[in-house]
Scaffold this motif. Sequence first.
Motif, short mmCIF file in Angstrom:
data_model
loop_
_atom_site.label_atom_id
_atom_site.label_comp_id
_atom_site.label_asym_id
_atom_site.label_seq_id
_atom_site.Cartn_x
_atom_site.Cartn_y
_atom_site.Cartn_z
N PRO A 11 0.82 -1.21 0.00
CA PRO A 11 0.00 0.00 0.00
C PRO A 11 0.86 1.27 0.00
CG PRO A 11 -0.69 -1.51 1.75
CD PRO A 11 0.57 -2.06 1.15
N ASP A 12 2.00 1.19 0.68
CA ASP A 12 2.91 2.33 0.78
C ASP A 12 4.33 1.77 0.90
OD1 ASP A 12 3.45 5.31 1.55
OD2 ASP A 12 4.40 4.12 3.14
N LYS A 13 5.22 2.26 0.05
CA LYS A 13 6.58 1.70 0.00
C LYS A 13 7.35 1.89 1.31
CE LYS A 13 8.82 1.48 -3.83
NZ LYS A 13 9.70 1.47 -4.99
N LEU A 14 7.29 3.08 1.89
CA LEU A 14 8.07 3.32 3.10
C LEU A 14 7.52 2.55 4.30
CD1 LEU A 14 9.02 7.10 2.87
CD2 LEU A 14 10.31 5.09 2.13
N SER A 15 6.20 2.45 4.41
CA SER A 15 5.62 1.67 5.51
C SER A 15 5.98 0.19 5.38
CB SER A 15 4.10 1.83 5.54
OG SER A 15 3.76 3.15 5.85
N VAL A 86 21.32 -7.87 4.47
CA VAL A 86 20.07 -7.57 3.78
C VAL A 86 20.11 -6.15 3.23
CG1 VAL A 86 17.56 -7.31 4.04
CG2 VAL A 86 18.76 -9.12 5.29
N LEU A 87 19.74 -6.02 1.97
CA LEU A 87 19.64 -4.71 1.33
C LEU A 87 18.19 -4.50 0.92
CD1 LEU A 87 20.79 -2.12 0.00
CD2 LEU A 87 21.19 -3.50 -2.05
N ILE A 88 17.57 -3.43 1.42
CA ILE A 88 16.22 -3.06 1.01
C ILE A 88 16.36 -1.87 0.06
CG2 ILE A 88 13.98 -2.17 1.74
CD1 ILE A 88 14.33 -3.77 4.34
N ASN A 89 15.91 -2.07 -1.17
CA ASN A 89 16.05 -1.05 -2.21
C ASN A 89 14.78 -0.22 -2.31
OD1 ASN A 89 16.91 0.45 -4.41
ND2 ASN A 89 16.26 -1.10 -5.88
N LEU A 90 14.90 1.09 -2.07
CA LEU A 90 13.76 1.98 -2.24
C LEU A 90 13.86 2.78 -3.54
CD1 LEU A 90 13.40 3.35 1.41
CD2 LEU A 90 12.21 1.44 0.32
N VAL A 108 7.31 -3.06 -4.13
CA VAL A 108 6.58 -2.52 -5.27
C VAL A 108 5.15 -2.20 -4.84
CG1 VAL A 108 5.93 -2.92 -7.67
CG2 VAL A 108 7.95 -4.07 -6.74
N THR A 109 4.72 -0.98 -5.12
CA THR A 109 3.33 -0.61 -4.82
C THR A 109 2.45 -0.98 -6.01
OG1 THR A 109 3.51 1.62 -5.75
CG2 THR A 109 4.15 1.35 -3.42
N SER A 110 1.18 -0.71 -5.91
CA SER A 110 0.26 -0.99 -7.01
C SER A 110 0.22 0.15 -8.03
CB SER A 110 -1.15 -1.28 -6.47
OG SER A 110 -1.58 -0.19 -5.69
N ASP A 111 0.95 1.22 -7.78
CA ASP A 111 1.00 2.36 -8.70
C ASP A 111 1.72 1.95 -9.99
OD1 ASP A 111 1.52 4.73 -10.05
OD2 ASP A 111 2.27 5.79 -8.28
N PRO A 112 1.08 2.15 -11.15
CA PRO A 112 1.72 1.79 -12.42
C PRO A 112 3.10 2.44 -12.61
CG PRO A 112 -0.60 2.27 -12.77
CD PRO A 112 -0.29 2.63 -11.35
N ALA A 113 3.27 3.64 -12.08
CA ALA A 113 4.56 4.33 -12.20
C ALA A 113 5.65 3.62 -11.39
CB ALA A 113 4.43 5.79 -11.74
N ASP A 114 5.25 2.84 -10.41
CA ASP A 114 6.20 2.07 -9.61
C ASP A 114 6.40 0.67 -10.20
OD1 ASP A 114 7.93 1.82 -7.34
OD2 ASP A 114 6.39 0.64 -6.33
N ARG A 115 5.37 0.14 -10.80
CA ARG A 115 5.44 -1.22 -11.35
C ARG A 115 6.36 -1.33 -12.56
NH1 ARG A 115 1.89 -5.22 -9.76
NH2 ARG A 115 0.37 -4.58 -8.22
N ASP A 136 3.33 -11.50 -2.38
CA ASP A 136 2.19 -10.59 -2.50
C ASP A 136 1.83 -10.06 -1.11
OD1 ASP A 136 -0.15 -9.22 -3.01
OD2 ASP A 136 -1.10 -10.88 -4.09
N LEU A 137 2.08 -8.78 -0.88
CA LEU A 137 1.77 -8.19 0.42
C LEU A 137 0.27 -8.05 0.65
CD1 LEU A 137 4.56 -5.49 0.78
CD2 LEU A 137 4.32 -7.63 2.04
N SER A 138 -0.53 -7.95 -0.40
CA SER A 138 -1.97 -7.83 -0.21
C SER A 138 -2.52 -9.14 0.37
CB SER A 138 -2.69 -7.48 -1.52
OG SER A 138 -2.57 -8.51 -2.47
N ALA A 139 -1.95 -10.27 0.03
CA ALA A 139 -2.38 -11.54 0.60
C ALA A 139 -2.09 -11.58 2.09
CB ALA A 139 -1.69 -12.70 -0.12
N ARG A 140 -0.98 -10.99 2.51
CA ARG A 140 -0.62 -10.95 3.95
C ARG A 140 -1.56 -10.05 4.71
NH1 ARG A 140 5.91 -11.18 4.37
NH2 ARG A 140 6.16 -12.90 2.95
#
Length: 143
Positions: A11-15, A86-90, A108-115, A136-140
Amino acid sequence: MTEVRFFHNAPDKLSAACRLTAAAYRHGRKVTVFAPEAGQATRFDALLWTFQPLAFVPHVMSTSPLAAETPVLIDTHLEDPQHLDVLINLGNDAPPAFERFTQVIEIVTSDPADRAPARARWAFYRERGLEPEANDLSARERS
């Protein structure tokens, strides 16, 4: 060999990065969060202090004198990473020297500009012989 994991439908990349960072820290991992965009590192730092009121994730900027002894680093350049676990890439591009890390996490968010850039990063890793894992984070969120 580096393990690459994509977490999509965030839902939100930073969160999402905060939750994944906290989980890695709880499992004893050392984490570098790559935040190459202007202001992104500062926003992530502030959010990491407040996203879970009763949790503490020790973190500093990679330029801090305490970086070597702090388990979570926020890095804006990855010129000389101190933690290679561990490397988290933003960022929108594959991180520099990603192959030095044990694990790379892409959010990856659901925003097409991010996908679109995420698909390019997926292809980038595959071209280098890696098999990214999709999560899939939405499944979680539903469970």
